[in-house]
Write a protein that holds these residues in place. Structure first.
Motif, PDB file in Angstrom:
ATOM      1  N   LEU A 486       0.873  -1.167   0.000  1.00  0.00           N
ATOM      2  CA  LEU A 486       0.000   0.000   0.000  1.00  0.00           C
ATOM      3  C   LEU A 486       0.916   1.224   0.000  1.00  0.00           C
ATOM      4  CD1 LEU A 486      -2.603  -0.970   2.780  1.00  0.00           C
ATOM      5  CD2 LEU A 486      -2.470  -1.763   0.423  1.00  0.00           C
ATOM      6  N   TRP A 487       0.728   2.132  -0.952  1.00  0.00           N
ATOM      7  CA  TRP A 487       1.639   3.264  -1.087  1.00  0.00           C
ATOM      8  C   TRP A 487       0.938   4.454  -1.731  1.00  0.00           C
ATOM      9  CZ3 TRP A 487       3.028   4.939  -6.110  1.00  0.00           C
ATOM     10  CH2 TRP A 487       2.615   4.082  -7.146  1.00  0.00           C
ATOM     11  N   HIS A 488       1.592   5.606  -1.653  1.00  0.00           N
ATOM     12  CA  HIS A 488       1.050   6.790  -2.307  1.00  0.00           C
ATOM     13  C   HIS A 488       2.199   7.687  -2.767  1.00  0.00           C
ATOM     14  CE1 HIS A 488       1.952   9.655   0.963  1.00  0.00           C
ATOM     15  NE2 HIS A 488       1.728   8.622   1.773  1.00  0.00           N
ATOM     16  N   SER A 489       1.865   8.635  -3.635  1.00  0.00           N
ATOM     17  CA  SER A 489       2.877   9.558  -4.164  1.00  0.00           C
ATOM     18  C   SER A 489       2.616  10.980  -3.691  1.00  0.00           C
ATOM     19  CB  SER A 489       2.863   9.522  -5.702  1.00  0.00           C
ATOM     20  OG  SER A 489       3.104   8.219  -6.173  1.00  0.00           O
ATOM     21  N   GLY A 490       1.987  11.117  -2.526  1.00  0.00           N
ATOM     22  CA  GLY A 490       1.678  12.450  -2.011  1.00  0.00           C
ATOM     23  C   GLY A 490       0.576  13.131  -2.792  1.00  0.00           C
ATOM     24  N   ASP A 491      -0.275  12.328  -3.475  1.00  0.00           N
ATOM     25  CA  ASP A 491      -1.325  12.904  -4.319  1.00  0.00           C
ATOM     26  C   ASP A 491      -2.728  12.529  -3.836  1.00  0.00           C
ATOM     27  OD1 ASP A 491      -1.197  10.227  -4.923  1.00  0.00           O
ATOM     28  OD2 ASP A 491      -0.631  10.493  -7.014  1.00  0.00           O
ATOM     29  N   GLU A 492      -2.818  12.128  -2.560  1.00  0.00           N
ATOM     30  CA  GLU A 492      -4.110  11.853  -1.903  1.00  0.00           C
ATOM     31  C   GLU A 492      -4.809  10.592  -2.401  1.00  0.00           C
ATOM     32  OE1 GLU A 492      -5.929  16.015  -0.581  1.00  0.00           O
ATOM     33  OE2 GLU A 492      -5.621  15.947  -2.752  1.00  0.00           O
ATOM     34  N   VAL A 493      -4.086   9.753  -3.155  1.00  0.00           N
ATOM     35  CA  VAL A 493      -4.661   8.480  -3.606  1.00  0.00           C
ATOM     36  C   VAL A 493      -3.801   7.341  -3.076  1.00  0.00           C
ATOM     37  CG1 VAL A 493      -5.291   7.043  -5.589  1.00  0.00           C
ATOM     38  CG2 VAL A 493      -5.636   9.519  -5.692  1.00  0.00           C
ATOM     39  N   LEU A 494      -4.445   6.386  -2.424  1.00  0.00           N
ATOM     40  CA  LEU A 494      -3.747   5.208  -1.898  1.00  0.00           C
ATOM     41  C   LEU A 494      -3.774   4.111  -2.956  1.00  0.00           C
ATOM     42  CD1 LEU A 494      -2.394   3.927   0.639  1.00  0.00           C
ATOM     43  CD2 LEU A 494      -4.660   3.061   1.261  1.00  0.00           C
ATOM     44  N   VAL A 495      -2.612   3.587  -3.286  1.00  0.00           N
ATOM     45  CA  VAL A 495      -2.524   2.538  -4.318  1.00  0.00           C
ATOM     46  C   VAL A 495      -2.292   1.191  -3.648  1.00  0.00           C
ATOM     47  CG1 VAL A 495      -1.309   1.758  -6.396  1.00  0.00           C
ATOM     48  CG2 VAL A 495      -1.562   4.205  -5.954  1.00  0.00           C
ATOM     49  N   ILE A 496      -3.062   0.183  -4.076  1.00  0.00           N
ATOM     50  CA  ILE A 496      -2.816  -1.204  -3.647  1.00  0.00           C
ATOM     51  C   ILE A 496      -2.155  -1.913  -4.823  1.00  0.00           C
ATOM     52  CG2 ILE A 496      -3.824  -3.347  -2.746  1.00  0.00           C
ATOM     53  CD1 ILE A 496      -6.397  -1.895  -2.186  1.00  0.00           C
ATOM     54  N   SER A 497      -0.932  -2.376  -4.635  1.00  0.00           N
ATOM     55  CA  SER A 497      -0.256  -3.177  -5.668  1.00  0.00           C
ATOM     56  C   SER A 497      -0.107  -4.598  -5.142  1.00  0.00           C
ATOM     57  CB  SER A 497       1.114  -2.582  -5.998  1.00  0.00           C
ATOM     58  OG  SER A 497       0.977  -1.294  -6.567  1.00  0.00           O
ATOM     59  N   LEU A 498      -0.670  -5.553  -5.892  1.00  0.00           N
ATOM     60  CA  LEU A 498      -0.590  -6.966  -5.483  1.00  0.00           C
ATOM     61  C   LEU A 498       0.780  -7.529  -5.856  1.00  0.00           C
ATOM     62  CD1 LEU A 498      -3.598  -6.340  -5.270  1.00  0.00           C
ATOM     63  CD2 LEU A 498      -4.099  -8.537  -6.328  1.00  0.00           C
ATOM     64  N   LYS A 499       1.355  -8.333  -4.973  1.00  0.00           N
ATOM     65  CA  LYS A 499       2.705  -8.872  -5.192  1.00  0.00           C
ATOM     66  C   LYS A 499       2.720 -10.380  -5.416  1.00  0.00           C
ATOM     67  CE  LYS A 499       5.845  -7.388  -2.320  1.00  0.00           C
ATOM     68  NZ  LYS A 499       6.449  -7.075  -1.008  1.00  0.00           N
ATOM     69  N   THR A 500       1.568 -11.019  -5.289  1.00  0.00           N
ATOM     70  CA  THR A 500       1.510 -12.474  -5.443  1.00  0.00           C
ATOM     71  C   THR A 500       1.734 -12.848  -6.913  1.00  0.00           C
ATOM     72  OG1 THR A 500      -0.878 -12.209  -5.611  1.00  0.00           O
ATOM     73  CG2 THR A 500      -0.017 -12.906  -3.480  1.00  0.00           C
ATOM     74  N   LYS A 501       2.082 -14.107  -7.175  1.00  0.00           N
ATOM     75  CA  LYS A 501       2.279 -14.578  -8.549  1.00  0.00           C
ATOM     76  C   LYS A 501       0.952 -14.487  -9.303  1.00  0.00           C
ATOM     77  CE  LYS A 501       4.139 -18.410 -11.219  1.00  0.00           C
ATOM     78  NZ  LYS A 501       4.592 -19.801 -11.228  1.00  0.00           N
ATOM     79  N   MET A 502       0.989 -13.899 -10.479  1.00  0.00           N
ATOM     80  CA  MET A 502      -0.217 -13.657 -11.293  1.00  0.00           C
ATOM     81  C   MET A 502      -1.252 -12.848 -10.508  1.00  0.00           C
ATOM     82  SD  MET A 502       0.085 -15.214 -14.349  1.00  0.00           S
ATOM     83  CE  MET A 502      -1.502 -15.710 -14.971  1.00  0.00           C
ATOM     84  N   HIS A 503      -0.788 -12.249  -9.383  1.00  0.00           N
ATOM     85  CA  HIS A 503      -1.658 -11.415  -8.528  1.00  0.00           C
ATOM     86  C   HIS A 503      -2.901 -12.163  -8.062  1.00  0.00           C
ATOM     87  CE1 HIS A 503       1.233  -8.525  -9.708  1.00  0.00           C
ATOM     88  NE2 HIS A 503       0.806  -8.426 -10.937  1.00  0.00           N
TER      89      HIS A 503
END
Length: 798
Positions: A486-503
């Protein structure tokens, strides 16, 4: 800011490329008119109409939705030249004959609008020579725009100016191609075959030459030069068959006719084996025989010594396959060069030849090394470009080895490597650096284009050695484990990036989504589900992680799965009813649970190349993450008081037959995407558009939908669908177990054994899904399908 809006495109020439370019314009909602010669008999637009009809049959499909073929306007050069006046962009795509092109240009030039861009899709003819005869004004609006086949799928477009082309024209065209048509644009110099075909066809010719020298068969060469090198899995010879041996012959002839002074000229001789195949009419895939020939179910390969077709399938030697698996490029190239195995020596030889060629010709064919790498990656399907490969393997070491081979007479020509290879700054930093990529003509590192369109790409296509933000670590991490970041670029949007194989979605991903929903409520305007490999063909999510659920199943049987499925359902429902908008940035596969995750987002922003579907029947199960519930909900909403069953049939059929959309456009037609969901054509823009969408929803005062009861068809709908299933089973179209699965799906989407018009809650439908899923897990036939899929990756039909 100056807008360049293309209101209409004309494509001149309804051949394979012209028709497919027109199709891709329609995919992108750009009105297009397709021209060709008037037919000698029947309808004067017969040639164009036949080409459009053929688009529906081509594979891979040029159209995102076959129905859209009807949106291509038809025209001929005799009756409709006046239509050109209303076109902002005119692309010529007729056969590669300079005289034919000049004849056509004389005909169309008087009709081209005063501000229109005129471009040729030539694959290698001189753009300067094509522009001869134009007045100065038209010449300033003319350039080359070279799409790669098939144009919907190949990311590369080469843009080639003449000396007179206005820079603003190129900027406008690059912006349109990048954002509207979703392409990766590389600006090439006006030299024969430009960049990708020049380097790529040379590479194929060098490969044929070295294969002959080392005595390797075509199937072994293809195994060595395909996926094992991070290139198209079709390798060298099968790729030639797919492209068409006659097409390859034309490209080679352009080199023979125009590059007599090139020290590599001897390599441009049409190989005897290729000349013989062309002479026989064995032109590859389109004629059924080339370097390979399909006989029944067998694929035979050409024995180049005898000219006969013999059984194929030979692979790389184990020792060479092990060398190619080495992750460290420095060690890999050292092993390759020092090996005595002929296959390893062959591999070193083709790399050496490529390095020699690109270094010698860089200043004449491209502005900088980055453009060569992107051209090969985007036009030939290489995962890493040739300059990137060289730099990663140790610039100075490789340069020294190539020099030694040239001096020892092992190279294809005795022309030395240019001095810049061994001089500062390249000898110290390589060709790719954070400040840019090396340009021979400028003797400097050239930064990437700063056109405003690239501000839409938060993570631009990376270049080995150039640094830049890595999407796996960029921004501020809020939370990270093995399953999600879970991360953001200081732009008020939280991004969920899946890390599992084939997500795939297991407990870690479910907990990650729960955490994201809680975090977002504290201080974000939106959540975006986006994966870091979205632009590289990665999956959005291939569905539930069956493997991780196995221990629970083994320990507690099917019953132990009930709480796991319930938690998945509850999490997806929490997404649907979150007051912070959740946007699913879909690209690639969104199957089963991945499809359901997208369905429960507040909105979907999907790459054109999104392949979405509920495929659970393939493993003997039914969707249980709310996919069938959503089919029922959406049918009830769309019916607006009419017979719900008519609106339910599509959702039922999609799930019962495990249909997967072949594009985001088809996913809309199937109901997996809603009419107001957004389709993005450039995968590098997906994150930007998803974030903008989430923020704008929040800023517009987004509120989650109210929970509404669902009107269902009950036993009337179930019974009607069951009747159709019985006919299919009794007609031998589906197995008895397919019938059972289909009947279970029909029961759920109809709401079960209740009266027509009954009103149920979403939870009622979710409970039915879950109960059926858990029950099916106990069935030996389902277990057989699951094991078959996990062991072989293919569905078992039982």
């Amino acid at each position: 800011m100056t807008n360049f809006i293309v209101k209409k495109v004309a494509v001149l020439g309804a051949g394979v490329m012209g028709a497919q370019i027109a199709a891709h314009c329609v995919n992108a909602k750009v009105p297009v008119v397709l021209f060709d010669l008037p037919a000698k008999e029947g309808n004067k637009n017969g040639i164009v109409l036949k080409a459009i009809e053929n688009l529906k049959k081509l594979s891979p499909a040029p159209l995102g939705n076959k129905e859209d073929a009807a949106l291509i306007e038809v025209a001929n050069y005799e009756d409709n030249l006046d239509v050109l006046a209303g076109c902002d962009l005119i692309i010529e795509a007729i056969a590669e004959r300079m005289d034919w092109k000049h004849d056509l240009y004389k005909k169309v030039a008087p009709h081209i609008g005063a501000n229109a861009i005129f471009a040729s899709n030539t694959s290698g003819l001189s753009i300067e020579k094509l522009a001869e005869g134009f007045d100065a004004e038209l010449k300033s609006r003319f350039c080359g725009v070279h799409f790669f086949n098939p144009p919907r799928y190949m990311h590369l477009v080469e843009l080639i100016p003449t000396a007179a082309t206005k820079p603003a024209i190129l900027d406008q065209l690059e912006t349109f191609l990048t954002s509207v048509l979703g392409k990766g644009v590389v600006r090439a110099k006006d030299t024969p075959n430009f960049i990708a075909n020049r380097v790529g066809i040379f590479g194929m010719l060098a490969t044929i030459h070295e294969a002959e020298k080392f005595g390797l068969s075509v199937d072994v060469v293809d195994d060595l030069t395909g996926a094992k090198l991070g290139r198209a899995k079709s390798g060298t010879f099968r790729t030639a068959d797919v492209v068409g041996l006659d097409t390859m012959g034309h490209v080679i002839k352009t080199m023979q006719d125009n590059l007599q002074d090139d020290p590599f000229f001897g390599v441009y001789k049409t190989p005897d084996v290729l000349a013989k195949l062309i002479e026989k009419g064995a032109l590859g895939q389109k004629t059924g025989a080339g370097f390979y020939k399909k006989v029944g179910k067998d694929i035979l390969r050409l024995d180049t010594a005898t000219g006969e077709y013999v059984p194929g399938g030979a692979k790389a030697a184990d020792i060479v396959a092990r060398i190619l698996k080495e992750k460290d490029p420095v060690k890999k190239f050292k092993a390759m060069r020092e090996s005595t195995n002929p296959q390893a020596q062959f591999l070193w030889a083709i790399f050496r030849d490529a390095f020699h060629y690109i270094a010698f010709h860089l200043d004449s064919i491209a502005d900088n090394a980055r453009d060569v790498d992107f051209a090969m990656r985007w036009g030939f399907g290489w995962s890493v470009g040739p300059f990137e490969t060289w730099q990663a393997a140790g610039w100075n070491t490789i340069a020294q080895w190539v020099k030694e081979d040239i001096e020892a007479g092992k190279a294809l020509t005795d022309a030395p490597l240019p001095s810049w290879v061994f001089s500062a700054p390249v000898a110290e930093k390589g060709v790719h650096t954070p400040e840019g990529s090396y340009s021979v003509t400028k003797n400097a590192y050239v930064p990437r284009s700063d056109l405003p369109v690239y501000e839409r790409q938060q993570f631009r296509a990376p270049v080995v050695g150039a640094g830049g933000d890595d999407p796996k670590t960029a921004g501020t991490t809020v939370f990270e484990d093995d399953a999600v970041r879970l991360w953001h670029s200081g732009d008020e949007v939280l991004v969920i990036s899946l890390k599992t194989k084939m997500h795939v979605i297991g407990d870690g991903v479910i907990k990650g989504i729960q955490r994201a929903l809680a975090e977002a409520e504290k201080g974000f305007k939106g959540i975006v589900i986006w994966n870091t490999d979205a632009a590289d063909g990665g999956a959005f999510s291939a569905g539930a992680d069956l493997q991780s659920a196995l221990p629970a199943f083994m320990a507690g049987g099917a019953k132990a799965m009930d709480p796991i499925v319930k938690e998945l359902q509850d999490t997806f429902m929490a997404m649907k009813y979150s007051n912070i908008p959740v946007v699913a940035a879909v690209a690639g596969l969104a199957l089963g649970g991945g499809c359901e995750m997208a369905l429960h987002a507040s909105k979907r922003v999907a790459s054109i190349e999104s392949y979405i579907g509920l495929v659970e029947v393939g493993v003997g199960l039914v969707p249980a993450g709310g996919g069938l519930k959503e089919a029922a909900v959406r049918a009830a909403n769309e019916a607006k008081g009419n017979d719900i069953l008519q609106f339910l049939k599509t959702g039922f059929t999609n799930a019962a037959t495990a249909q997967v959309s072949k594009s985001a456009l088809e996913a809309k037609a199937m109901g997996y995407l809603k009419d107001d969901d957004i389709i993005v054509f450039n995968p590098y823009e997906l994150l930007h558009v998803a974030k903008v969408t989430a923020r704008s929803m929040f800023d517009a005062g987004y509120r989650a939908p109210l929970r509404r009861p669902v009107t269902v068809t009950g036993r009337y709908g179930w019974g009607t669908i069951r009747g159709q299933l019985v006919n299919m089973r009794d007609g031998g179209f589906i197995s008895a177990y397919d019938y059972q699965l289909g009947d279970t799906i029909a029961e759920i989407v109809s709401g079960g054994d209740i009266d027509q018009g009954s009103v149920v809650s979403e939870q009622w439908l979710l409970d039915m899904e879950r109960k059926a899923f858990v029950s099916l897990l106990n069935n030996p036939k389902t277990q057989e399908r699951i094991m078959g899929m996990m062991q072989n990756g293919k569905p078992v039909r039982n």
